[in-house]
Every structure is written in C-alpha cells, then in structure tokens.
Design a protein around this motif. Structure first.
Motif, PDB file in Angstrom:
ATOM      1  N   MET A 120      19.570  14.028   5.735  1.00  0.00           N
ATOM      2  CA  MET A 120      20.989  14.164   5.436  1.00  0.00           C
ATOM      3  C   MET A 120      21.347  15.597   5.055  1.00  0.00           C
ATOM      4  SD  MET A 120      22.366  11.208   5.999  1.00  0.00           S
ATOM      5  CE  MET A 120      23.871  10.869   5.095  1.00  0.00           C
ATOM      6  N   GLN A 121      20.425  16.301   4.397  1.00  0.00           N
ATOM      7  CA  GLN A 121      20.667  17.703   4.065  1.00  0.00           C
ATOM      8  C   GLN A 121      20.764  18.540   5.338  1.00  0.00           C
ATOM      9  OE1 GLN A 121      21.495  19.008   1.321  1.00  0.00           O
ATOM     10  NE2 GLN A 121      20.785  17.676  -0.331  1.00  0.00           N
ATOM     11  N   LEU A 122      19.939  18.221   6.324  1.00  0.00           N
ATOM     12  CA  LEU A 122      20.023  18.929   7.601  1.00  0.00           C
ATOM     13  C   LEU A 122      21.356  18.645   8.296  1.00  0.00           C
ATOM     14  CD1 LEU A 122      16.402  18.446   8.995  1.00  0.00           C
ATOM     15  CD2 LEU A 122      17.463  20.596   8.294  1.00  0.00           C
ATOM     16  N   LEU A 123      21.799  17.401   8.234  1.00  0.00           N
ATOM     17  CA  LEU A 123      23.099  17.063   8.816  1.00  0.00           C
ATOM     18  C   LEU A 123      24.231  17.776   8.078  1.00  0.00           C
ATOM     19  CD1 LEU A 123      22.649  13.232   9.468  1.00  0.00           C
ATOM     20  CD2 LEU A 123      22.729  15.070  11.170  1.00  0.00           C
ATOM     21  N   ALA A 124      24.062  17.951   6.768  1.00  0.00           N
ATOM     22  CA  ALA A 124      25.062  18.695   5.989  1.00  0.00           C
ATOM     23  C   ALA A 124      25.115  20.145   6.435  1.00  0.00           C
ATOM     24  CB  ALA A 124      24.750  18.591   4.497  1.00  0.00           C
ATOM     25  N   SER A 125      23.951  20.740   6.727  1.00  0.00           N
ATOM     26  CA  SER A 125      23.927  22.126   7.187  1.00  0.00           C
ATOM     27  C   SER A 125      24.569  22.279   8.561  1.00  0.00           C
ATOM     28  CB  SER A 125      22.477  22.642   7.225  1.00  0.00           C
ATOM     29  OG  SER A 125      21.744  22.029   8.272  1.00  0.00           O
ATOM     30  N   GLU A 126      24.600  21.185   9.332  1.00  0.00           N
ATOM     31  CA  GLU A 126      25.233  21.193  10.652  1.00  0.00           C
ATOM     32  C   GLU A 126      26.720  20.859  10.576  1.00  0.00           C
ATOM     33  OE1 GLU A 126      23.044  18.396  12.957  1.00  0.00           O
ATOM     34  OE2 GLU A 126      21.186  19.576  12.941  1.00  0.00           O
TER      35      GLU A 126
END
Length: 273
Positions: A120-126
């Motif tokens: 989810m943190q990676l999706l937040a960065s995207e």
C-alpha cells in the motif's frame, strides 16, 4: 580393533533440512464476502526433531553437506499482493474515496499486515492511494483535470523519444514488437480493462526500452499507470469498441515506425493519450 569398529558404528550422520516455499496469493481471494481461513506465508522447516551427536575428538567423519535452506523472500509476497491490489484498483473493486486498513486486507489475504502495508505504501507513492493516519489507506479520486495533466506529461515524455527512435531504428526492430500490439487487441476484444491496461503498458514499455534509457522507461510507466487509473475515475468506462480502436493504433504506429513516416508517428503517439 573392536573399539575402532564400535566408534565407526556410532558415527553421526548428517540431518538434512528442507523448506516449503510460500503459497501463492490468489488475487480473487482478496474480496470474498466472508473472510477465508488465514494461511500464513511462512517458512516451514521440516526436521527429524533430533540433532546429531558431536563426533569424538580426533575422529574424521565423511558425509554429504546438508542442502541450503530455501528462504522465502518477503518481497515476493509483497509483490504478489501489490499486483492483486492493482488489479482491484483497475477493476473498481477498491472503491475511490473508501479507506482500507492493512490488517483487514491482510486477514483476507491470509498473510501478516507487513507485506500488505508495504504494498500500500508503494501504491501511495504512485498516487493510487493516500495514507490516512491511524486508519489505513484511502483510494484516490481523480478529476478530468488530473487526466489532462497526466496526458500532457505522457506526451512530453514519449513523443520526442518515439520520434528519435523512428529515425534511428531498423524496420526489423518494430516487427519484434508486433506480438505485444496483438496482445492489446486480444485483451480489447474481450473487453477486459485490467488485461488491456497491462498489455498496453507492456507495449509502450517495449517501445521505450529501445531508447536504452532505464529512467525514462520507469518514469513513463509510472505516469502511464496513473493515467490508466485517472481515466477510469474521471470518465465513463471505455466500451469494447473504444478499446479496440485504441489497440489498433498500436499496429498503425508500428507500420508508421517501419516506414519512418514521422508525421504519422507523431500524430498516432499524441492521439493515443
């Protein structure tokens, strides 16, 4: 002599250990009405339950070394969950504006919260989700302005790069990309938006990889991923005929690139966004 035989008979043997690889995550398991039984991703090490006795001092033993343990990579679990979440975002199963907690999603996946939180943190960065302190992650909303801005960025990145490739690459390079363009046609014919988004990214990545610029490829793919989500949120779902027309542009672009028809290349790339 008898004592030597006795020592040889009691020499310890090597105990081998094996590990069970982690179970694969099924994306469809994320969204059932009822929460399935959790099957944690863990390394399960088989053992005989008894350690070998130490050898007598001065005695040489000869045995095959134990095989190396297979250690499951946490990143592989995270990456599987990341792909499942991306599919859910594209299909609309993760609803814009809704907040989802990592522990709740982890329970449905049957894993710990850590790889879910990392995904989810990676999706937040995207830009696909937003972090909500003490609650979880909210699925981002996109406006028509967001889509227009992302389309402009894509044009700034891809148009000059593809025109430069059109001037420098031999015709056979574009022939090799035709299977990727045909994949987009098949996905479009099925009306599968998620599959189409994946094949569309693969096609554009294949084209831009010919530049040899890894940073350009990574940045362009990130913008394209955001643009796909933005298009789904900011406009009605595309019809199958719309997807087919967009996929047909891929084949037309390859033909223009093969012929080094620069005006047609620029028109097709700009119109694709």
């Amino acid at each position: 002599m008898e004592q030597s035989r006795a020592r040889s008979a009691t020499a310890p043997t090597a105990v081998s250990r094996t590990a069970v690889a982690p179970t694969a995550v099924s994306p469809t398991a994320v969204w059932p009405e009822s929460v399935p039984d959790a099957v944690p991703f863990a390394s399960l090490e088989a053992s005989t339950g008894r350690e070998p006795e130490p050898a007598t001092r001065g005695e040489h033993t000869h045995s095959e070394p134990a095989p190396p343990k297979v250690v499951p990579q946490r990143h592989s679990v995270r990456d599987q969950i990341l792909e499942a979440l991306r599919d859910a975002l594209l299909s609309g199963e993760l609803v814009p504006g809704e907040v989802y907690s990592a522990p709740a999603l982890a329970e449905r996946f049957g894993v710990s919260a850590t790889p879910v939180r990392e995904a989810m943190q990676l999706l937040a960065s995207e830009g696909a989700v937003e972090t909500v302190p003490n609650r979880g992650f909210r699925v981002a909303r996109y406006s028509p302005r967001d889509l227009a801005e992302l389309s402009e960025i894509r044009a700034l990145l891809e148009v000059p790069a593809v025109l430069a490739l059109a001037r420098s690459q031999p015709a056979e390079r574009w022939t090799r990309l035709r299977p990727l363009a045909e994949d987009t046609l098949r996905a479009a014919a099925c009306g599968d938006r998620t599959a189409y988004a994946e094949t569309d990214r693969a096609f554009h990545r294949g084209v831009l990889e010919l530049t040899g610029n890894r940073q350009l490829v990574a940045v362009a793919e990130d913008v394209q991923r955001r643009a796909h989500l933005s298009a789904l949120r900011a406009s009605p779902a595309p019809r199958t005929t719309d997807l087919l027309a967009e996929a047909a542009d891929h084949l037309a672009l390859l033909d223009a690139l093969t012929d080094q028809d620069l005006p047609a290349v620029e028109r097709l790339v700009r119109g694709h966004f």
